[in-house]
Enzyme design. Structure first.
Site, mmCIF file in Angstrom:
data_model
loop_
_atom_site.group_PDB
_atom_site.id
_atom_site.type_symbol
_atom_site.label_atom_id
_atom_site.label_comp_id
_atom_site.label_asym_id
_atom_site.label_seq_id
_atom_site.Cartn_x
_atom_site.Cartn_y
_atom_site.Cartn_z
ATOM 1 N N LYS A 56 14.696 -15.595 -61.711
ATOM 2 C CA LYS A 56 13.543 -16.403 -61.155
ATOM 3 C C LYS A 56 13.510 -16.436 -59.499
ATOM 4 C CE LYS A 56 11.685 -19.443 -62.926
ATOM 5 N NZ LYS A 56 10.519 -19.479 -63.744
ATOM 6 N N ARG A 87 15.322 -14.010 -55.993
ATOM 7 C CA ARG A 87 16.215 -13.318 -55.485
ATOM 8 C C ARG A 87 16.455 -13.873 -54.149
ATOM 9 N NH1 ARG A 87 17.318 -8.675 -57.672
ATOM 10 N NH2 ARG A 87 16.192 -8.171 -59.395
ATOM 11 N N GLY A 88 17.839 -14.176 -53.886
ATOM 12 C CA GLY A 88 18.341 -14.935 -52.617
ATOM 13 C C GLY A 88 18.846 -13.824 -51.864
ATOM 14 N N CYS A 132 20.628 -12.216 -57.608
ATOM 15 C CA CYS A 132 19.627 -13.046 -58.232
ATOM 16 C C CYS A 132 20.011 -14.235 -58.776
ATOM 17 C CB CYS A 132 19.330 -11.861 -59.604
ATOM 18 S SG CYS A 132 17.612 -12.439 -60.294
ATOM 19 N N VAL A 133 19.054 -15.302 -58.855
ATOM 20 C CA VAL A 133 19.253 -16.484 -59.598
ATOM 21 C C VAL A 133 18.233 -16.241 -60.852
ATOM 22 C CG1 VAL A 133 18.788 -19.120 -59.489
ATOM 23 C CG2 VAL A 133 19.342 -17.836 -57.291
ATOM 24 N N ASP A 188 22.752 -23.343 -43.086
ATOM 25 C CA ASP A 188 21.215 -22.591 -43.688
ATOM 26 C C ASP A 188 20.349 -23.537 -44.228
ATOM 27 O OD1 ASP A 188 19.814 -20.344 -43.957
ATOM 28 O OD2 ASP A 188 20.822 -19.685 -45.454
#
Ligand SMILES: *[C@@H]1O[C@H](CO)[C@@H](O)[C@H](O)[C@H]1NC(C)=O
Ligand SMILES: *[C@@H]1O[C@H](CO)[C@@H](O)[C@H](O)[C@H]1NC(C)=O
Length: 512
Positions: free
Chosen positions: A203, A205-206, A210-211, A327
């Site tokens: 869902k 890309r951090g 990936c998440v 963050d």
């Protein structure tokens, strides 16, 4: 060479499974639409499910249904872990018996197709593998070494290829079975036991990978996968979620952390609640907000942050220390279905326990765009309050993002813009940000018509008090929460914003 054995096997197996599935996919017609599986849950008390019984499977249309079992085998004595329904998975296609084919896994897993097919489990380590086993080379003399180099390089090439195919196909062909990969957790490890999880779709890309949207039995969850290089970040996030008192409705709900795979292929998983609407950034790009929606989002965001920052000595499960997020940005704020929000991504977070140092910290971390002036200058003190004030600066920017998409004021609502996008562009360098935030002391602009709406006017004041150049002058999260609560209350009593013009301007410190 020793290590590459099992890895190649898994990969080849996966590739085979996919090849087989794509050949046989024409022959799926006539399957029964109903499927029942044997259900069992070892942790039924903890999970609040039945202990054992029958589960009626349900899934999306056009998708196949399967049954699965997971168990442990301690030198012949079988301990069943879980049994139940399993979603569409090429690895289970057309097998009417439930068979684990992997050699000596820590956790056994099998899946199959057909009513109650998981009632009987079988263990049948693949015999075919012997032909694929890497040649064991024991070079005695130089010539033998030379001759053996050829098969080794061929094998390495094959390995690389299968590895690539595995990676590639895994991304383009979810859901693949990953749950049965061996996990070798040390005994006494605080990590959860391996859960049967199916990855469905990447869902987002951090910073660290990936998440995924994933399926944990009948529950949809999010799985953030960290490559081994980012172990630190995974470990930190996991530890923060495990701090006493981290359960809060405005903090992302944590489910578990796992190590999957072995050798070079280890992956670190972090399993949390899944929120379909995604991050605030994504939502604001596609939607505008009514005044009421803005209030709910702002309030729940600040409530989560205030809770995170708070030091609470007497919680049920212990002492909750103050935690700095480090963050804060709209991408790390997730939207729940009722438009309240929760704060996510604790990879950089720091906890402050009395008498303990906050650990190995670097000052200049986070996302450039949201860095406070003192961070950009590299001039922060490593005190708790200094870190909390850095969060508050970023929180002010998030509130501004909400304001830009609010329809409460007359006139057109701007397209969604990140803070400082106008001043510093889409990919600002450190120097760009220093120039804008430290030297020119700029902040995101307010639109003139915002001041005509009392609530918006108060919100703008609050933003200014969050992102003050002087860190000591910034409001605390608790104080911002009080302000937003009271401004929501006062504006909800008013029918039309036009009636507001002759109200007295708000004083800097207004109470509830
Ligand atoms: C438990 O089993 C009963 C009867 O078999 C069923 O009606 C019920 O839905 C099950 N509960 C859960 C939580 O699965
Ligand atoms: C359990 O392990 C034994 C060997 O220790 C093996 O013979 C047996 O087939 C295994 N059974 C299952 C169901 O895993």
């Amino acid at each position: 060479m020793e290590k590459s054995g099992p890895k190649m096997r898994t990969d080849t197996k996966l590739v085979w499974a996919i090849l087989l599935a794509s050949c046989s996919s024409g022959a799926i017609v006539g399957r029964s639409e109903m499927q029942e599986c044997v259900f069992y849950n070892m942790n039924w008390k903890r999970d609040g499910t039945n202990h054992s019984g029958v589960e009626l499977c349900s899934g999306e249309n056009e998708k196949r249904l399967h049954c699965f079992s997971t168990w442990k085998n301690r030198s012949g004595s079988i301990e069943m872990l879980k049994q139940g329904c399993w979603l569409d998975d090429v690895n289970c296609y057309d097998s009417n018996e439930c068979v684990e084919r992997k050699e000596n896994p820590d956790v056994f897993f099998c899946c199959c197709e057909g009513n109650m097919c998981n009632g009987k489990i079988h263990y049948n380590p693949e015999a075919v593998q012997s032909t694929l086993k890497p040649v064991v080379v024991k070079p005695e003399t130089f010539p033998t070494l030379l001759y053996s180099l050829l098969p080794i390089s061929a094998l390495a090439l094959l390995l690389l290829l299968s590895f690539w195919m595995y990676r590639h196909l895994r991304l383009s062909y979810p859901p693949l079975l990953l749950a049965s990969q061996e996990c070798s957790l040390g005994s006494g490890s605080p990590l959860l036991a391996q859960k049967p999880i199916q990855l469905m779709e990447c869902k987002a890309r951090g910073r660290f990978g990936c998440v995924w949207r994933a399926q944990l039995l009948s529950q949809t969850v999010a799985v953030k996968i960290f490559p081994i290089q980012n172990k630190q970040s995974w470990q930190n996030e996991y530890e923060i979620y495990n701090v006493s008192g981290m359960k809060h409705e405005n903090i992302l709900h944590f489910i578990g952390a796992e190590k999957r795979g072995n050798g070079v292929d280890v992956e670190l998983w972090l399993i949390t609640a899944y929120h379909e609407k995604g991050s605030l950034t994504d939502f604001l790009k596609a939607h505008v907000l009514s005044w009421n929606e803005l209030c709910v989002m702002a309030q729940t965001f600040v409530r989560g942050l205030a809770y995170l920052h708070e030091d609470i000595p007497n919680m049920k499960d212990g002492h909750k220390p103050a935690i700095a997020h480090r963050d804060i940005k709209s991408k790390n704020v997730l939207l729940k279905s009722d438009l309240t929000v929760c704060i996510a991504d604790f990879g950089l977070a720091l906890k402050f326990e009395a008498g303990r140092s906050a650990g190995d910290t670097h000052g200049q971390v986070g996302t450039r765009r949201y860095m406070a002036p003192e961070v950009l200058e590299g001039a922060i003190s490593f005190q708790r309050d200094a870190f909390l004030r850095i969060d508050m600066y970023a929180a002010g920017l998030v509130l501004w993002e909400l304001a830009t998409r609010c329809t409460a004021v007359d006139g057109l609502v701007d397209e969604f813009c990140l803070p400082f996008e106008e001043e510093a562009g889409l990919h600002p360098s450190m120097e760009d940000m220093q120039d804008v935030v430290v030297h020119k002391k700029l902040r995101p602009a307010f639109r003139e018509q915002w001041f005509k709406h009392t609530g918006m006017f108060l919100l703008c004041e609050t933003m200014e008090d969050c992102w003050d150049q002087e860190a000591e002058a910034r409001l605390s999260a608790g104080c911002v929460l009080e302000r937003i609560t009271s401004l929501q209350r006062s504006t909800s009593l008013l029918v039309s914003p036009h009636l507001l013009s002759n109200l007295t301007p708000p004083s800097k410190e207004f109470s509830l």
